[in-house]
Structures are given as structure tokens and as C-alpha cells.
Write an enzyme that holds these catalytic residues in place. Structure first.
Site, PDB file in Angstrom:
ATOM      1  N   GLY A   1       0.838  -1.200   0.000  1.00  0.00           N
ATOM      2  CA  GLY A   1       0.000   0.000   0.000  1.00  0.00           C
ATOM      3  C   GLY A   1       0.869   1.244   0.000  1.00  0.00           C
ATOM      4  N   ILE A   2       0.261   2.341   0.427  1.00  0.00           N
ATOM      5  CA  ILE A   2       0.972   3.619   0.410  1.00  0.00           C
ATOM      6  C   ILE A   2       1.304   4.027   1.849  1.00  0.00           C
ATOM      7  CG2 ILE A   2      -1.245   4.883   0.423  1.00  0.00           C
ATOM      8  CD1 ILE A   2       1.594   6.185  -1.567  1.00  0.00           C
ATOM      9  N   GLY A   3       2.374   4.759   2.030  1.00  0.00           N
ATOM     10  CA  GLY A   3       2.635   5.342   3.349  1.00  0.00           C
ATOM     11  C   GLY A   3       3.921   4.871   3.980  1.00  0.00           C
ATOM     12  N   ALA A   4       4.089   5.279   5.240  1.00  0.00           N
ATOM     13  CA  ALA A   4       5.354   5.054   5.935  1.00  0.00           C
ATOM     14  C   ALA A   4       5.629   3.562   6.160  1.00  0.00           C
ATOM     15  CB  ALA A   4       5.332   5.796   7.269  1.00  0.00           C
ATOM     16  N   ILE A   5       4.575   2.785   6.453  1.00  0.00           N
ATOM     17  CA  ILE A   5       4.830   1.371   6.766  1.00  0.00           C
ATOM     18  C   ILE A   5       5.306   0.599   5.529  1.00  0.00           C
ATOM     19  CG2 ILE A   5       3.771  -0.798   7.553  1.00  0.00           C
ATOM     20  CD1 ILE A   5       2.215   0.875   9.620  1.00  0.00           C
TER      21      ILE A   5
ATOM     22  N   GLU B   1      -1.729  -2.895  -6.648  1.00  0.00           N
ATOM     23  CA  GLU B   1      -2.600  -1.898  -7.287  1.00  0.00           C
ATOM     24  C   GLU B   1      -1.843  -0.600  -7.535  1.00  0.00           C
ATOM     25  OE1 GLU B   1      -5.478  -1.945  -4.223  1.00  0.00           O
ATOM     26  OE2 GLU B   1      -5.043   0.096  -3.616  1.00  0.00           O
TER      27      GLU B   1
ATOM     28  N   GLY C   1      -7.905  -1.642  -2.054  1.00  0.00           N
ATOM     29  CA  GLY C   1      -7.595  -2.991  -2.530  1.00  0.00           C
ATOM     30  C   GLY C   1      -7.333  -3.979  -1.416  1.00  0.00           C
TER      31      GLY C   1
HETATM   32  N1  COA Z   1      -8.486   5.003  17.134  1.00  0.00           N
HETATM   33  C1  COA Z   1      -8.726   6.307  16.866  1.00  0.00           C
HETATM   34  N2  COA Z   1      -8.144   6.972  15.829  1.00  0.00           N
HETATM   35  C2  COA Z   1      -7.309   6.257  15.063  1.00  0.00           C
HETATM   36  C3  COA Z   1      -7.031   4.915  15.277  1.00  0.00           C
HETATM   37  C4  COA Z   1      -7.659   4.278  16.365  1.00  0.00           C
HETATM   38  N3  COA Z   1      -7.438   3.000  16.634  1.00  0.00           N
HETATM   39  N4  COA Z   1      -6.160   4.491  14.334  1.00  0.00           N
HETATM   40  C5  COA Z   1      -5.922   5.536  13.523  1.00  0.00           C
HETATM   41  N5  COA Z   1      -6.605   6.602  13.966  1.00  0.00           N
HETATM   42  C6  COA Z   1      -6.609   7.927  13.383  1.00  0.00           C
HETATM   43  C7  COA Z   1      -5.221   8.529  13.389  1.00  0.00           C
HETATM   44  O1  COA Z   1      -4.957   9.210  14.609  1.00  0.00           O
HETATM   45  C8  COA Z   1      -5.299   9.476  12.213  1.00  0.00           C
HETATM   46  O2  COA Z   1      -6.022  10.636  12.580  1.00  0.00           O
HETATM   47  P1  COA Z   1      -5.664  12.080  11.982  1.00  0.00           P
HETATM   48  O3  COA Z   1      -5.895  11.954  10.484  1.00  0.00           O
HETATM   49  O4  COA Z   1      -6.641  12.977  12.659  1.00  0.00           O
HETATM   50  O5  COA Z   1      -4.229  12.294  12.337  1.00  0.00           O
HETATM   51  C9  COA Z   1      -6.155   8.703  11.213  1.00  0.00           C
HETATM   52  O6  COA Z   1      -6.944   7.812  11.999  1.00  0.00           O
HETATM   53  C10 COA Z   1      -5.339   7.918  10.213  1.00  0.00           C
HETATM   54  O7  COA Z   1      -4.475   7.049  10.911  1.00  0.00           O
HETATM   55  P2  COA Z   1      -2.963   6.798  10.479  1.00  0.00           P
HETATM   56  O8  COA Z   1      -2.471   5.664  11.310  1.00  0.00           O
HETATM   57  O9  COA Z   1      -2.157   8.050  10.485  1.00  0.00           O
HETATM   58  O10 COA Z   1      -3.193   6.440   8.978  1.00  0.00           O
HETATM   59  P3  COA Z   1      -2.308   5.825   7.863  1.00  0.00           P
HETATM   60  O11 COA Z   1      -1.931   6.895   6.936  1.00  0.00           O
HETATM   61  O12 COA Z   1      -1.218   4.937   8.400  1.00  0.00           O
HETATM   62  O13 COA Z   1      -3.409   4.905   7.152  1.00  0.00           O
HETATM   63  C11 COA Z   1      -5.289   3.462   7.141  1.00  0.00           C
HETATM   64  C12 COA Z   1      -4.005   3.848   7.848  1.00  0.00           C
HETATM   65  C13 COA Z   1      -5.842   2.254   7.836  1.00  0.00           C
HETATM   66  C14 COA Z   1      -6.303   4.592   7.217  1.00  0.00           C
HETATM   67  C15 COA Z   1      -4.957   3.142   5.662  1.00  0.00           C
HETATM   68  O14 COA Z   1      -3.960   2.173   5.632  1.00  0.00           O
HETATM   69  C16 COA Z   1      -6.162   2.641   4.916  1.00  0.00           C
HETATM   70  O15 COA Z   1      -6.947   3.425   4.437  1.00  0.00           O
HETATM   71  N6  COA Z   1      -6.330   1.291   4.805  1.00  0.00           N
HETATM   72  C17 COA Z   1      -7.491   0.691   4.194  1.00  0.00           C
HETATM   73  C18 COA Z   1      -7.387   0.537   2.729  1.00  0.00           C
HETATM   74  C19 COA Z   1      -6.213  -0.278   2.275  1.00  0.00           C
HETATM   75  O16 COA Z   1      -5.621  -1.054   2.979  1.00  0.00           O
HETATM   76  N7  COA Z   1      -5.873  -0.118   1.058  1.00  0.00           N
HETATM   77  C20 COA Z   1      -4.780  -0.844   0.455  1.00  0.00           C
HETATM   78  C21 COA Z   1      -4.082  -0.031  -0.507  1.00  0.00           C
HETATM   79  S1  COA Z   1      -5.202   1.191  -1.233  1.00  0.00           S
END
Ligand code: COA
Length: 432
Positions: A214-218, A237, A335
């Protein structure tokens, strides 16, 4: 009429092109870094000419002026994946969210969500009269093939990509020539937690595996720990800049892939100019529509497919909430489910949900006894496979509920383990 004549005849300004959109239409706008901002910005400037236009889009980048306050009654967003700009619109009632897997979106355009107009961004035509959807093939190419009318921003900066990315000029109703750099996504900051997660994920990746990231730091942190692997492949994707480095350094060769050997298969690109320049006219990057790339049966034809995605919460049964915090929708399915299931169909496949153990600067555990009230389950407990945090790896598939809970508590943040153990003992009536 030859293609040059068609192209010349259909060239117009953005102001003229938006006249192809009528009140009440359903309009698909290309997304992510492929968004045709030069056209959507002009559309919003003329909002008074429109009533009840439904704008369908996945990830909104650059801006999403069509769902800002003041657009009510003129435009209504139907988002398929919320992002920075679309999240407030849905929360504040100016838009809606439709849950769906990324792979099914082109199919939705056939019957359930027929399109009046597709607004896309493409490269200039080649000598045969074909334009390329470039960085964003995903649902962009299929929507242009299915919509009644197609408006294309033609941008010289758009790379020409290989695979199935092209439309003939005769398939497009109007061309708006406006050049600007393709949108870029800043590279994420990778901290100690992400590095530890990346290192743990890399332990599950073997030489010759095919990866979805996926996208992002992880995901970017995972790539840092793959430098000693051999002959990795890509079927994903999307890809970002990190993959370019692994291709250039010979870690990703795509040689051992069982589907499309020698090619990195992707549906959209999202990164910096370095990535776009690398993909430009590069036969090693094969881009296809998302109903092909993300089809779990297609994914499963790759042996040893490893998918890595992220989530918001996991409960002690292994139910994964990835797109909402309680009842608040914050992103989408994307995805994730396609690849979790595709990895299941893959011989030797594995799917990983990789998360920091806490959110909210350490105040909230992401591993919880129960999902927040109203949270949507994205990946079900029957589909889930591996969960990885900075504290280790929990393999849930094939495990009992008790053993799943034990494995998850062992990788939770130490500050929350005591309360998770208590929840375990209350639930299972036994000692942890
Ligand atoms: N409880 C409350 N808030 C939470 C939380 C929890 N358990 N986990 C995350 N959040 C909040 C964060 O604080 C952050 O808030 P902010 O935007 O106000 O700072 C927000 O939710 C996003 O969390 P973060 O961990 O910074 O997001 P990320 O950029 O690492 O993305 C997902 C994590 C889950 C949102 C992202 O991976 C995703 O959309 N996944 C689903 C779709 C997917 O897997 N697609 C595959 C490729 S498209």
C-alpha cells in the site's frame, strides 16, 4: 477522417468542454495523481450552471473543490475512498461514501452506476493516435470506455505507460490541452516504530515472492529491509518511489513471477517525478485496469504473493477495521480485501496487516477487545492471516479464538497488555 483531424476538431477550452456535463449527470473524475484539476477547477468556477451533478471519485488529491462548502445543490460527491479533501465533505453531509472493493469499481459502471461523463487526464497522442492514461489506469481507462461522453485533459507531462493504458482519440469527445507537472506525493517520514514494523514484515518475505504494498510510511519502511532479498516481484494496485530503488538495485527482478514474468504489474502510480520518469515508456512496468490487477483470481495466479496493508483497529478475534474510527468513515476498502483474498488463492501466499501498536500518540491501543461501536469490518476474521506490529508477528489463520487473542496480546503495546489480558480472561473464562 484520420486521427489528426479528429483530434484537431475535438480540441477545445476547458470552458467549452464542461458544456458536455449537464445537470443531473453522474460524472466520474479520475483520481489520485491522475486527477484532471485543470477541468474540475473550471467546472466549479461555473457551479451556478449546474444542479445535482454527482461526482464519483476515489482518492481526491490536489483539491476537491466540488465538495467544498458552497457547492451544495450544484455538486454532490460520491466518494469510493475518503482522503484529506473528501473526508470533511462526507462528515459534514456534502457527500456520500459507497463501500466497494477497488476491483469491482469498473463493473459498477456497467449496471449499477452507469456514467454520463468521464473526466480524465492523458498524455498527448502517439503517432498512431493513441493517448495513454499514464499514472492512473485503475478505473480511469474503463470509465472512459463506458461513459456516454469523455472529456480529456491532455498534459505533455503525463508519462506514457505500458500495459493496457491507451485510448484512441476517436474514443474521446473533447481534448483540453493544459500542461502542468503531474501531482506528486511527498515521501513519508519513517520513524523508529515504522522501521520496527518494516523489519518484522520483512521476516515474512522470502526470495522470489511477489509483493503488493500500500501507500505510506509502513510499506516504505518494509522496502528498507528488503535490500538483501533476491528476485522479488511486484503485482500491486499501486507503487511508489521505494519500488524504483529496489528495481534499480536488482532486488526486484520480477523474474520468478508466475504471472507476467519480467514485469511489475500495477494499476496506478503515486509518488514523485522520479517514479513517473521511471515508468515513462518503460516496458518493465505493465499497467492494467483495476478490475484485472485487483481481481483476487488474477492475484492468486501469482505464486507466493505477499500483500501488506494497514488498519485502524484489530479486535481479539482478528476482525480488522481499516476504514472507519467507530462510525466516522476515514478512508475506504481500497484494494485491501482484494489482496487479502488474492493472497489466499495464491500458492504459498500470505497477507499481512501491518500497524503501529498504538494511535493518538500512544494513548490508544490499535489492538482492542472489541471494535469501536459502529466500526466497519474491512477484513473479516475468516480472511485475516498475519497481523504485524513493532512488537512482533501474530499468525491468526487456522488458530482458535483463544490462540488468536493470545497471539494478538503478545504483539500489543506493553502499556495495554494488562487490560487486554483482563478482557481475555473475562471472555474466555480461563487464565491467559
Ligand atoms: N483510534 C482512533 N483513531 C485512530 C485509530 C484508532 N485505533 N487508528 C488511527 N486513527 C486515526 C489517526 O490518529 C489518524 O487521525 P488524523 O488523520 O486525525 O491524524 C487517522 O486515523 C489515520 O491514521 P494513520 O495511522 O495516520 O493512517 P495511515 O496513513 O497509516 O493509514 C489506514 C491507515 C488504515 C487509514 C490506511 O492504511 C487505509 O486506508 N487502509 C485501508 C485501505 C487499504 O488497505 N488499502 C490498500 C491499498 S489502497
Amino acid at each position: 477522417m484520420d486521427w489528426q483531424e479528429i483530434y484537431e476538431q475535438r480540441k477545445m477550452t476547458a470552458e467549452e468542454a464542461i458544456k458536455l456535463i449537464h445537470s443531473g449527470d453522474r460524472v466520474m473524475v479520475a483520481h489520485a495523481v491522475g486527477v484532471p484539476l485543470a477541468i474540475t477547477d473550471v467546472l466549479v468556477e461555473h457551479k451556478e450552471d449546474y444542479e445535482n451533478v454527482e461526482i464519483v471519485q476515489m482518492v481526491s488529491m490536489g483539491n476537491a473543490k466540488f465538495c467544498e462548502p458552497g457547492t451544495e445543490g450544484h455538486f454532490r460527491l460520491n466518494s469510493l475512498f475518503l482522503g484529506v479533501h473528501s473526508k470533511p465533505a462526507v462528515k459534514e453531509g456534502r457527500g456520500d461514501f459507497t463501500p466497494c472493493c477497488f476491483s469491482e469499481i469498473p463493473g459498477l459502471f456497467d449496471e449499477l452506476m452507469p456514467l454520463d461523463v468521464a473526466v480524465i487526464q492523458v498524455s498527448p497522442p502517439d503517432k498512431h493516435g493513441y493517448v495513454s492514461c499514464g499514472v492512473s489506469v485503475d478505473y480511469t481507462l474503463p470509465s472512459a470506455q463506458k461513459a456516454k461522453r469523455v472529456i480529456a485533459q491532455v498534459n505533455k507531462e503525463m508519462p506514457r505507460t505500458w500495459g493496457d493504458t491507451c485510448l484512441h482519440v476517436s474514443e474521446i469527445d473533447c481534448f483540453v490541452e493544459i500542461d502542468h507537472p503531474v501531482l506528486e506525493l511527498a515521501l513519508p517520514n519513517i520513524g523508529d516504530v515504522e522501521r520496527a514494523i518494516g523489519e518484522n514484515c520483512a521476516k515474512l518475505i522470502k526470495d522470489g515472492d511477489t509483493l503488493q504494498l500500500g501507500i505510506g510510511a509502513i510499506p516504505d519502511a518494509v522496502l528498507l529491509f528488503l535490500k538483501d532479498k533476491k528476485d522479488l516481484g511486484i503485482h500491486s494496485e499501486m507503487i511508489s518511489d521505494g519500488v524504483v530503488e529496489l528495481i534499480e538495485s536488482g532486488v526486484v527482478t520480477n523474474k520468478r513471477k508466475t504471472l507476467h514474468p519480467g514485469k511489475a504489474v500495477v494499476s496506478f502510480l503515486m509518488g514523485t517525478k522520479r517514479l513517473y520518469d521511471f515508468a515513462d515508456d518503460n516496458p518493465a512496468i505493465a499497467m492494467y485496469p483495476v478490475d484485472y490487477v485487483n481481481d483476487p483470481y488474477v492475484i492468486g495466479q501469482n505464486d507466493n504473493l505477499v500483500s501488506i496493508n494497514s488498519c485502524v483497529q484489530v479486535d481479539l478475534m482478528g476482525q480488522v477495521a481499516s476504514e472507519s474510527v467507530g462510525t466516522t468513515q476515514i478512508s475506504g476498502i481500497g484494494g485491501q480485501v482484494d489482496f487479502v483474498r488474492g493472497a489466499r488463492f495464491s500458492r504459498g501466499g500470505r497477507s499481512i496487516i501491518a500497524i503501529g501498536s498504538t494511535a493518538g500518540k500512544g494513548r490508544i491501543s490499535k489492538i482492542v477487545p472489541f471494535l469501536d461501536e459502529g466500526a466497519a469490518v474491512t477484513t473479516s476474521r475468516t480472511d485475516v492471516d498475519y497481523i504485524v506490529t513493532e512488537y512482533g508477528i501474530a499468525h491468526l489463520r487456522g488458530k482458535t479464538l483463544r490462540d488468536r487473542a493470545r497471539a494478538l496480546i503478545a504483539i500489543a503495546h506493553p502499556d495495554f497488555r494488562e487490560e487486554l489480558v483482563k478482557a481475555f480472561e473475562d471472555r474466555f473464562h480461563c487464565v491467559y
